[in-house]
Design an enzyme around this catalytic site. Structure first.
Site, short mmCIF file in Angstrom:
data_model
loop_
_atom_site.label_atom_id
_atom_site.label_comp_id
_atom_site.label_asym_id
_atom_site.label_seq_id
_atom_site.Cartn_x
_atom_site.Cartn_y
_atom_site.Cartn_z
CB ILE A 27 35.50 108.92 -74.90
CG1 ILE A 27 34.44 110.01 -74.79
CG2 ILE A 27 35.60 108.13 -73.63
CD1 ILE A 27 33.08 109.48 -74.40
CD GLU A 28 37.24 105.44 -79.82
OE1 GLU A 28 36.81 104.78 -80.77
OE2 GLU A 28 38.07 105.00 -79.01
CB ALA A 29 32.83 110.13 -79.97
N GLY A 30 34.94 112.62 -79.00
CA GLY A 30 35.08 114.05 -78.83
C GLY A 30 34.88 114.61 -77.44
CG MET A 37 36.06 111.33 -83.90
SD MET A 37 34.83 110.03 -83.90
CE MET A 37 34.23 110.11 -85.58
#
Length: 532
Positions: free
Chosen positions: A339-342, A366
């Site tokens: 997922i994009e946050a890490g 990120m």
């Protein structure tokens, strides 16, 4: 210790001058320095300073009534127009009060994609003028269309901008914004010298790059932490932000230091405990699970075709349920999710908790995660949609009168070689009967999502075809593929009537491919028992 950077919150925030540009970390509540944000408003409310501030963010350090939305609420309730002059936010969906300020033209409001903003901090920290990228071309973000302006005040002042440039005959966009003079960041632990570790945080976010960006122009960095440690007691490789990048450290009360909107602290989110598979509860059979199952099948077909595990991304909403299906089928080692946050792996949380995962196998910064997306390092991505038109253009979240921002969507669709858009065929009040391998529609939604022309283009179908992307649109009753002639209908659910339930519920006539039936296992209570 004489070199201690630990200070009271008012002493730290009093160093911020009127007119400052402030960078603030945070993905919803994850890594959001909520204590510093609240106390900054209270200092202004009491003294009238600092004021005329401009805020830059990597994502949205807010959920309703908390973080930056707390400031939006206070400004709206008091009628204040002096505290903030503007903001650059990548998403406003969880900030209803900031949406109101934007709609009222009370402050300048700009928007960039998350990955663009996150990586921009690294660029300006290196002394570069901005970030050059193809993200946003031929979409609403393109300056030939709406650009990055969310209201008239932003269009008038243009504090932030993006402009069209050409390199070697190819189009790019150059995104520019004022450099931060102050950074408000968050970590878990600080030693007396100001070395910061993030062991109890759910993500790393863009905390390091934001600190570097502020220091590169002679600014100050104020860190919120929940605890202190003796100098030298934090292991060197666990220091995420080293002391030379930190000016002041403020210890926050625990009520202002939550991992996510709903979790004060859960060691499964920070990766300190990896939960056993038995702790995951299967999803109930619903139209949402049906869609997530069809996405999972497509990814598993791809893994079989490539004969290796896949590196994939899932967006918010129904796509974020796909890892639960994958876990239920016992195939999490075949599909390596992100997922994009890490976070990589685990089960992504949803709604206002989106951005973190329970039981990830890795967590990276990120900007590094968005490099995986924009650079096409991932194999595929599944994202939600609000509208799709005959040319395959996608509007993920924009409707008239509602101001949200693009989130991570534009970066992911720019780089991912395969895109599986996933969502309900219609919106509104719906009722389905699902079971025994069939889908029956007892009440359909009154809002059409397959429209003649989308309200805002965030994904350009024509550009995707030019770049050789594979694109599917997956719903509970039909699957479409993007072709040179537009949207092509390829699958329908067993139990669904083609004319009544699909074609009559669209504003355009799709191309008709070799029509097949969706896999009946998707519509049964029991596991699909997929074999590769």
């Amino acid at each position: 210790m004489q070199f201690s950077k630990v200070i009271d919150v008012e002493g730290a925030l009093s160093r911020i001058r009127d007119g400052s540009v402030i960078a603030i970390s945070g993905f919803n509540i994850a890594t959001t320095p909520e204590y510093l944000i609240v106390k900054l408003w209270e200092l202004y409310e009491r003294t009238g300073h600092p004021k005329d501030l401009f805020i830059l963010t990597d994502t949205l350090p807010a959920v309703p009534d908390r973080g930056l939305d707390f400031i939006g609420k206070k400004m709206h309730e008091t009628g204040d127009r002096e505290f903030l002059r503007g903001m650059l936010l990548t998403y406003l969906g969880w900030a209803p009060w900031l949406q109101r300020l934007t709609a009222e033209n009370a402050i300048e409001m700009y928007t960039w994609p998350i990955g663009t903003a996150s990586c921009w901090f690294r660029e300006v920290a290196s002394g570069r003028p901005g970030i050059i990228t193809r993200v946003g071309l031929r979409t609403f973000l393109d300056p030939r269309n709406d650009g990055c302006y969310l209201n008239d005040l932003a269009r008038e002042r243009r504090t932030c901008s993006n402009s069209l440039i050409e390199i070697d005959g190819r189009e790019y966009l150059l995104y520019k914004a004022p450099k931060p003079e102050v950074a408000l960041i968050r970590a878990t632990t600080s030693d007396e010298l100001g070395n910061l570790s993030m062991e109890r945080e759910g993500i790393f976010g863009t905390v390091l790059a934001i600190s570097q960006a502020a220091k590169s122009c002679g600014g100050i960095v104020i860190a919120q932490v929940e605890r202190l440690a003796k100098f030298g007691s934090i292991k060197p490789k666990e220091v995420h932000v080293p002391a030379p990048l930190v000016d002041h450290v403020v210890v926050a009360p625990e009520e202002y230091h939550w991992q996510t909107c709903s979790f004060r602290y859960d060691p499964r989110i920070s990766g300190e405990i990896i939960p056993p598979r038995a702790s995951y509860s299967p999803l109930e059979l619903s139209e949402r699970k049906v869609i997530a199952r069809r996405v999972a099948l497509e990814l598993l077909y791809l893994a079989k075709r490539l004969d290796r595990p896949l590196f994939v991304n899932f967006g918010i909403g129904i796509p974020a349920l796909t890892p639960l299906v994958i876990e239920e089928e016992g195939l999490s080692e075949i599909l390596l999710t992100s997922i994009e946050a890490g976070p990589l792996g685990g089960v992504a949380l949803t709604e206002a908790d989106f951005g973190v995962a329970i039981g990830p196998f890795a967590v990276i910064q990120m900007p590094d995660m968005f490099t995986n997306y924009e650079g096409g390092i991932i194999d595929a991505s599944s994202l939600g949609f609000m509208e799709v038109d005959a040319r395959g253009n996608v509007n993920p979240s924009f409707i008239p009168g509602r101001i949200t921002g693009p989130g991570g969507f534009p970066v992911i669709v720019t780089g991912s070689p395969r895109l599986y858009f996933a969502g309900g065929f219609t919106a509104g009040k719906r009722k389905f009967r699902i079971g025994n391998g069939e889908l029956r529609i007892e009440q359909d939604g009154d809002v059409r999502k397959f429209v003649r022309e989308v309200y805002k283009v965030a994904f350009n179908g024509k550009l995707a075809l030019e770049e050789g992307k594979e694109v599917l649109y997956i719903t509970e009753r039909a699957v479409f593929r993007l072709s040179e002639r537009g949207l092509s209908l390829e699958e329908i659910a067993p139990g669904v009537d083609l004319d009544k339930d699909i074609l009559s519920r669209m504003d355009f006539q799709p191309q008709m491919g070799k029509l097949e039936e969706m896999d009946r296992r998707i519509f049964r209570e029991e596991k699909m028992n997929i074999e590769l």
